[in-house]
Scaffold this motif. Structure first.
Motif, PDB file in Angstrom:
ATOM      1  N   LYS A 211       0.058   8.278  -1.946  1.00  0.00           N
ATOM      2  CA  LYS A 211       0.541   6.897  -2.134  1.00  0.00           C
ATOM      3  C   LYS A 211       1.632   6.739  -3.305  1.00  0.00           C
ATOM      4  O   LYS A 211       2.510   6.084  -3.313  1.00  0.00           O
ATOM      5  N   GLY A 212       1.567   8.002  -4.162  1.00  0.00           N
ATOM      6  CA  GLY A 212       2.515   7.641  -5.232  1.00  0.00           C
ATOM      7  C   GLY A 212       1.855   6.828  -6.333  1.00  0.00           C
ATOM      8  O   GLY A 212       2.688   6.192  -7.102  1.00  0.00           O
ATOM      9  N   ALA A 213       0.537   7.023  -6.598  1.00  0.00           N
ATOM     10  CA  ALA A 213       0.093   6.124  -7.592  1.00  0.00           C
ATOM     11  C   ALA A 213       0.424   6.312  -9.132  1.00  0.00           C
ATOM     12  O   ALA A 213       0.829   5.348  -9.826  1.00  0.00           O
ATOM     13  N   THR A 214       0.692   7.641  -9.183  1.00  0.00           N
ATOM     14  CA  THR A 214       1.493   7.929 -10.580  1.00  0.00           C
ATOM     15  C   THR A 214       3.123   8.214 -10.749  1.00  0.00           C
ATOM     16  O   THR A 214       3.670   7.607 -11.596  1.00  0.00           O
TER      17      THR A 214
ATOM     18  N   VAL B 176       0.127  -0.411  -4.480  1.00  0.00           N
ATOM     19  CA  VAL B 176       0.900   0.631  -5.337  1.00  0.00           C
ATOM     20  C   VAL B 176       2.422   0.178  -5.492  1.00  0.00           C
ATOM     21  O   VAL B 176       3.021   0.685  -6.540  1.00  0.00           O
ATOM     22  N   ALA B 177       2.902  -0.467  -4.588  1.00  0.00           N
ATOM     23  CA  ALA B 177       4.383  -0.721  -4.563  1.00  0.00           C
ATOM     24  C   ALA B 177       4.613  -2.258  -5.233  1.00  0.00           C
ATOM     25  O   ALA B 177       4.680  -3.081  -4.401  1.00  0.00           O
ATOM     26  N   ILE B 178       4.417  -2.298  -6.433  1.00  0.00           N
ATOM     27  CA  ILE B 178       4.640  -3.548  -7.042  1.00  0.00           C
ATOM     28  C   ILE B 178       5.628  -3.267  -8.232  1.00  0.00           C
ATOM     29  O   ILE B 178       5.639  -2.787  -8.981  1.00  0.00           O
ATOM     30  N   ASN B 179       6.770  -4.471  -8.083  1.00  0.00           N
ATOM     31  CA  ASN B 179       7.782  -4.132  -9.136  1.00  0.00           C
ATOM     32  C   ASN B 179       7.549  -4.967 -10.224  1.00  0.00           C
ATOM     33  O   ASN B 179       6.395  -5.763 -10.355  1.00  0.00           O
ATOM     34  N   PRO B 180       8.283  -4.669 -11.465  1.00  0.00           N
ATOM     35  CA  PRO B 180       7.959  -5.614 -12.474  1.00  0.00           C
ATOM     36  C   PRO B 180       8.110  -7.205 -12.727  1.00  0.00           C
ATOM     37  O   PRO B 180       7.093  -7.683 -13.121  1.00  0.00           O
ATOM     38  N   HIS B 181       8.604  -7.651 -11.936  1.00  0.00           N
ATOM     39  CA  HIS B 181       8.789  -9.158 -11.491  1.00  0.00           C
ATOM     40  C   HIS B 181       7.444  -9.489 -10.873  1.00  0.00           C
ATOM     41  O   HIS B 181       6.685 -10.577 -11.087  1.00  0.00           O
TER      42      HIS B 181
ATOM     43  N   THR C 239       0.722  -1.112  -0.060  1.00  0.00           N
ATOM     44  CA  THR C 239       0.038   0.024  -0.048  1.00  0.00           C
ATOM     45  C   THR C 239       0.690   1.248  -0.189  1.00  0.00           C
ATOM     46  O   THR C 239       0.301   2.386  -0.087  1.00  0.00           O
ATOM     47  N   SER C 240       2.180   1.163   0.176  1.00  0.00           N
ATOM     48  CA  SER C 240       2.973   2.419   0.050  1.00  0.00           C
ATOM     49  C   SER C 240       4.314   1.938   0.002  1.00  0.00           C
ATOM     50  O   SER C 240       4.817   0.862   0.140  1.00  0.00           O
ATOM     51  N   ILE C 241       5.234   2.959  -0.588  1.00  0.00           N
ATOM     52  CA  ILE C 241       6.673   2.440  -0.843  1.00  0.00           C
ATOM     53  C   ILE C 241       7.263   2.163   0.507  1.00  0.00           C
ATOM     54  O   ILE C 241       8.234   1.458   0.613  1.00  0.00           O
TER      55      ILE C 241
END
Ligand SMILES: [Zn+2]
Length: 476
Positions: A305-308, A276-281, A240-242
């Motif tokens: 949250k930094g959605a964009t 929101v904090a999901i990496n490419p893998h 939910t957050s970085i």
């Protein structure tokens, strides 16, 4: 009862081809859509004189009811109580939790009813509620009374922080945390057995948990397994957050989604709230398991949250992951209007990536309807206007400033319209909002009671704002 609504200016079916019908008619038989098409075609198939009721739909447009895939009905009394300059973790641990610890069963019922009222006024016909703080009896009663459709559950957590932060009492800790995953899952199973398929199936019950740091990994994995055993879903907050991702990285060596995947916790019956904090893998892992994401744009804006900036929502869509929309709790986003979320998601990423082709109106409408139905495992009956599906829909008043003039109804719906031009909201073949009021609730009395209860809870919780820290290192 069978009824015909004829000469609707448009019907946005949101079927597989996004068919838009002009001069449309819809036949409702009981709780189902019995026919839909151009008025002339529908009248060729049915004898107009045999309908119990015929409604003139001129100067109206019809869309499927909106589906909110992440809401906290029990939080509705906390509107604009917490400051709007807090990061996610401070907001949750130092404000939200103490507030909800002081919400009693009747507060919860009133808040849930108020939430359902706002949703029906905004065209939302189905919701996925994170669950009640205790037994969902009050939430179930609110859903039933209001006439909306929804999935609820019971909020559960099992990982107490080492030392309770300011505002947390021992009583609250007992109330909030189960002693371990087994105790939590036993309570959730009991809740499911009691409430699943209430209100003649209009209410479903899932195995929901709070998610992230307040829950053990075993509870995350166990909730989805238990849900699968019962043929339902689970939803919880994750990534939910970085800050949450960074803490996971330092404690476990991986980000939250990968950690969950490695423990066998992903599946098609899991809806991850926020993500929101999901990496490419991790995107590939979600796609491979058909795990859904409930994106809450309003909360992202309000809680930074930094959605964009860090969110990979367009890339998740490109990877084939289903993303639905949620309003989140009213204190997190400020409102329960899915129409506002639809507007935000249509444009946020165009602007952030400087690319006008990202998402846009047509996809935003799908995210607010059929993609939501898919997340809720209810797309066999909800999410589009098609024969055999439930008669859950919204009628827009086109003789309204928001629709004057318009050419493309999809663009006008997403970029121009708001709940102000909603004429009627129907659920299960019944008009539950229309003529400017909810049909099954005394709204004035409800508003009065909600105001009084909100003040009392805030006082009981001691949330005066004077001595509450503005950051937290809880669970780090
Ligand atoms: Zn939430």
């Amino acid at each position: 009862m069978s009824l015909l609504i004829e000469h609707l200016e448009f019907a946005l079916t949101v079927d597989a081809a996004d068919t838009v019908i002009r001069d449309a008619a819809i036949v409702v038989d009981g709780d189902r859509i019995a026919d839909i098409g151009p008025t002339a075609d529908v009248l060729r198939r049915h004898d107009r004189n045999r309908f119990e009721r015929v409604i003139d739909g001129s100067r109206h447009g019809i869309t499927p009811g909106f589906i909110d895939s992440h809401v906290h009905l029990s939080e509705t009394l906390s509107r604009a109580v917490f400051p709007d300059d807090l990061d996610t973790r401070t907001w949750v641990f130092l404000w939200a939790k103490p507030f909800y610890a002081h919400v009693n069963a009747e507060d919860e019922h009133v808040g849930a009813l108020l939430g359902c009222a706002e949703m029906l006024r905004s065209g939302t016909t189905c919701l996925l509620d994170m669950g009640a703080q205790n037994d969902p009896a009050g939430t179930v009663r609110a859903i039933e009374q209001s006439g909306i459709r929804g999935i609820t559950g019971r909020h559960a957590a099992d990982n107490r922080p080492a030392s309770p932060p300011p505002g947390w009492s021992e009583e609250m800790m007992r109330h909030h945390f189960f002693p371990g995953p087994d105790a939590a899952l036993a309570a959730l199973e009991e809740t499911f057995e009691r409430w699943h398929n209430a209100a003649h199936g209009r209410i479903r019950c899932w195995i929901n948990i709070e998610g992230k740091e307040p829950c053990t990994l075993a509870l995350h994995v166990g909730a989805r397994d238990l849900a699968e055993k019962h043929g339902v879903g689970t939803t919880y907050h994750l990534a939910t957050s970085i800050e949450e991702a960074r803490i996971s990285q330092s404690k476990h060596g991986v980000w939250p989604v990968q950690r969950l995947a490695e423990a066998g916790g992903l599946g098609s019956n899991l809806v991850i709230a926020h993500g929101v904090a999901i990496n490419p893998h991790e995107r590939q892992l979600l796609q491979a398991h058909d795990t859904k994401i409930a994106f809450c744009p309003g909360t992202s804006l309000k809680l930074a949250k930094g959605a964009t900036s860090i969110g990979g929502y367009p890339e998740l869509l490109d990877a084939g992951v289903t993303i639905s929309l949620g309003t989140d709790g009213v204190s997190a986003s400020g409102n329960l209007s899915l129409m506002r979320q639809m507007y935000l998601v249509a444009g946020l990423f165009k602007d952030a990536r400087n690319d006008p082709a990202i998402i846009g109106a047509r996809k935003a409408l799908r995210m607010a309807t059929i993609d939501g139905a898919r997340a809720l495992l209810w797309d066999d009956a909800l999410g589009s206007l098609e024969i055999g599906k439930k008669a859950d829909f919204v009628l827009f008043d086109l003789d309204h400033i928001e629709w004057t003039p318009y050419a493309d109804p999809v663009q006008a719906l997403v970029w121009s319209a708001s709940p102000a031009s909603i004429a009627e909201t129907w659920v299960d073949g019944r008009m539950v909002y229309g003529d400017g009021k909810l049909q099954q609730i005394d709204e004035r009395a409800l508003y009065r009671e909600a105001r009084l209860r909100a003040v009392a809870i805030t006082e009981r919780a001691g949330l005066t704002g004077k001595s509450i820290p503005t950051s937290t290192s809880l669970y780090e």
